[in-house]
Design an enzyme around this catalytic site. Structure first.
Site, PDB file in Angstrom:
ATOM      1  N   LYS A   1     -10.002  -0.683  12.529  1.00 11.04           N
ATOM      2  CA  LYS A   1      -9.132  -0.244  13.369  1.00 11.04           C
ATOM      3  C   LYS A   1      -9.830  -0.410  14.420  1.00 11.04           C
ATOM      4  O   LYS A   1     -10.563   0.440  14.518  1.00 11.04           O
ATOM      5  CB  LYS A   1      -8.236   1.394  12.955  1.00 11.04           C
ATOM      6  CG  LYS A   1      -7.829   1.194  11.713  1.00 11.04           C
ATOM      7  CD  LYS A   1      -7.002   2.951  11.851  1.00 11.04           C
ATOM      8  CE  LYS A   1      -6.027   2.551  10.357  1.00 11.04           C
ATOM      9  NZ  LYS A   1      -5.854   3.856   9.572  1.00 11.04           N
TER      10      LYS A   1
ATOM     11  N   ASP B   1     -12.210   4.114   5.681  1.00  9.64           N
ATOM     12  CA  ASP B   1     -10.990   3.598   6.997  1.00  9.64           C
ATOM     13  C   ASP B   1     -11.071   5.244   7.904  1.00  9.64           C
ATOM     14  O   ASP B   1     -12.266   4.849   8.864  1.00  9.64           O
ATOM     15  CB  ASP B   1      -9.363   4.161   6.715  1.00  9.64           C
ATOM     16  CG  ASP B   1      -8.557   4.349   7.393  1.00  9.64           C
ATOM     17  OD1 ASP B   1      -9.060   4.255   9.169  1.00  9.64           O
ATOM     18  OD2 ASP B   1      -7.983   4.121   8.005  1.00  9.64           O
TER      19      ASP B   1
ATOM     20  N   GLY C   1      -3.589  -0.532  10.563  1.00 10.26           N
ATOM     21  CA  GLY C   1      -3.108  -0.105  11.990  1.00 10.26           C
ATOM     22  C   GLY C   1      -3.001   1.732  12.190  1.00 10.26           C
ATOM     23  O   GLY C   1      -2.885   2.179  10.720  1.00 10.26           O
TER      24      GLY C   1
ATOM     25  N   LYS D   1       0.480  -0.907   0.300  1.00 13.13           N
ATOM     26  CA  LYS D   1       0.124   0.167  -0.031  1.00 13.13           C
ATOM     27  C   LYS D   1       1.252   1.255  -0.393  1.00 13.13           C
ATOM     28  O   LYS D   1       1.438   1.250   0.586  1.00 13.13           O
ATOM     29  CB  LYS D   1      -1.008  -0.352   1.317  1.00 13.13           C
ATOM     30  CG  LYS D   1      -1.859   1.770   2.049  1.00 13.13           C
ATOM     31  CD  LYS D   1      -2.291   1.190   3.228  1.00 13.13           C
ATOM     32  CE  LYS D   1      -2.383   2.431   3.868  1.00 13.13           C
ATOM     33  NZ  LYS D   1      -3.614   2.059   4.682  1.00 13.13           N
TER      34      LYS D   1
ATOM     35  N   LYS E   1       1.215   5.550   0.309  1.00 12.35           N
ATOM     36  CA  LYS E   1       0.063   6.784   0.121  1.00 12.35           C
ATOM     37  C   LYS E   1       0.211   8.157  -0.727  1.00 12.35           C
ATOM     38  O   LYS E   1       1.384   7.896  -1.067  1.00 12.35           O
ATOM     39  CB  LYS E   1       0.693   7.530   1.343  1.00 12.35           C
ATOM     40  CG  LYS E   1       0.538   6.829   2.670  1.00 12.35           C
ATOM     41  CD  LYS E   1      -0.630   6.515   3.558  1.00 12.35           C
ATOM     42  CE  LYS E   1      -0.593   6.124   5.107  1.00 12.35           C
ATOM     43  NZ  LYS E   1      -2.178   5.516   4.977  1.00 12.35           N
TER      44      LYS E   1
END
Ligand code: OSB
Ligand code: MG
Length: 373
Positions: A262, A238, A290, A161, A163
């Site tokens: 999360k 998220d 995370g 992944k 950013k």
């Protein structure tokens, strides 16, 4: 047997590499470790709030304050010991999910230790090895990013992944795909785009991304739904998903096709499991996100990710991907299959290094029935 003592430790650990997102760059992490003590047993939790209110409004200091003044006194006043009872009682207070999750996690660890079970057994987890992915921050140059991806793939990570943010997106994805045509590859914007960027985000469809995470700001389920209708790439939320109710609303609205869970963001394991179940009923895959946790928070995440509907690789990496020296023993490592094996000991199943935690503490407080009431 009730809780006789709760402790808070404020710690700061330097990262192996600075971590840059659309919010900015950080080279260390400040967080809180919570312990709950009862009859010689000790449960550990981690509060993932950061020093600055970037990912959400919470900070390490707001978390310290609400733990000290509201959540910890509740435990003593109502003689609570079961994590589910704490979660129910704490509903009288609004918000501050990371603070409440830190204390709830410590109670889960204690509960499992009392029973002598690993946490995943208590949760009804069905997986014994967790697929590990890695989340890579924005780099100084595309070449550095490509090299870093190559070295994580070498270590065995199953999914990459990166950013993204405006100016570090389409061209970067193109270069990653050119060099690594077949890897599982996904991107996370942490809310850096606005609904006017729809055409631009649609152009990412050509890279066969596993998912596009949180393109728009947290409180915007509606525009995520509009974007999901226009693009092929599955959206994953998220920051937007803060409860089982928001998960259900997002899915009914079509705001996403995948959810990242999360524990800190949703306020604890009770809520995380409700979201897991809500998604499972609708055949929506989830994975464990995370917050660059220490080994304590990560061990908790690993147990949670054993539940059956965690069906995509997680943001769960080895200790050495984050910190030069972790605060647990043994450190978390990858198997040769790009997975993390769930520790089989009681509770979180790995041992926090109490001496090191005490030595590192920038701030410490202890609460007892007397001080807390
Ligand atoms: O959005 O997933 C995120 C870290 C800090 C804040 C937000 C996020 C992240 C990560 C790190 O992506 C994932 C990890 O802990 O490995
Ligand atoms: Mg994210």
């Amino acid at each position: 047997m009730t809780i006789d003592r709760v402790e808070l430790f404020l710690l700061k650990l330097p990262y192996v590499h600075p971590f840059e997102t659309s919010f900015g760059r950080e080279s260390d992490r400040t967080f809180i470790i919570v312990t709950v003590n009862s009859s010689g047993l000790r449960g550990y939790g981690e509060v993932v709030a950061a020093q600055r209110p970037l990912f959400s409004y919470e900070t390490t200091m707001t978390a310290w304050h609400v733990l000290e003044d509201f959540f910890i006194p509740l435990l003593f006043q109502e003689h609570l010991e079961e994590p589910e009872d704490f979660a129910a009682a704490a509903r009288r207070y609004r918000g501050h999910p990371m603070a409440r999750a830190g204390l709830e996690l410590a109670l889960w660890d204690l509960k499992a230790k009392k029973k002598g079970f690993p946490l995943y057994c208590l949760y009804g987890g069905t997986q014994r090895e967790i697929p590990a992915g890695v989340s890579i921050g924005i780099q100084d140059s595309p070449e550095t990013l490509l090299d870093r991806i190559a070295s994580y793939l070498e270590e065995g990570y199953q999914r990459i992944k990166i950013k993204i943010k405006p100016g570090w997106d389409h061209d970067i994805c193109r270069r990653v795909r050119l060099r690594f045509p077949d890897i599982l590859f996904q991107v996370d914007a942490n809310g850096a785009y606005s609904p006017q960027d729809g055409d631009h985000l649609k152009s990412l469809d050509e890279f066969s991304l596993l998912l596009l995470e949180q393109p728009f700001p947290p409180y915007d389920l509606w525009d995520h739904a509009g974007l999901q209708k226009r693009i092929k790439t599955p959206l994953c939320l998220d920051e937007s998903i803060i409860s089982a109710e928001t998960a259900r609303q997002a899915l009914e609205m079509g705001s996403c096709r995948i959810i990242n869970i999360k524990v800190g963001r949703v306020g604890g394991i009770v809520e995380a499991r409700r979201i897991h179940d809500c998604c499972r009923e609708r055949s929506i895959p989830v994975w464990c996100g995370g917050m660059l946790e220490s080994g304590i928070g990560r061990a908790h995440n690993i147990h949670l990710a054993s539940l059956p509907n965690f069906s995509l690789p997680n943001d769960l990496s080895a200790s050495r991907r984050y910190y030069v020296e972790d605060i647990v023993e043994p450190e978390i490592m990858l198997t040769g299959r790009g997975t993390i094996r769930i520790p089989e000991g009681a509770g979180i199943g790995i041992t926090p290094r109490d001496r090191r935690i005490a030595e590192l503490a920038l701030r410490y407080a202890v609460f007892t029935a007397k001080s807390g009431s």
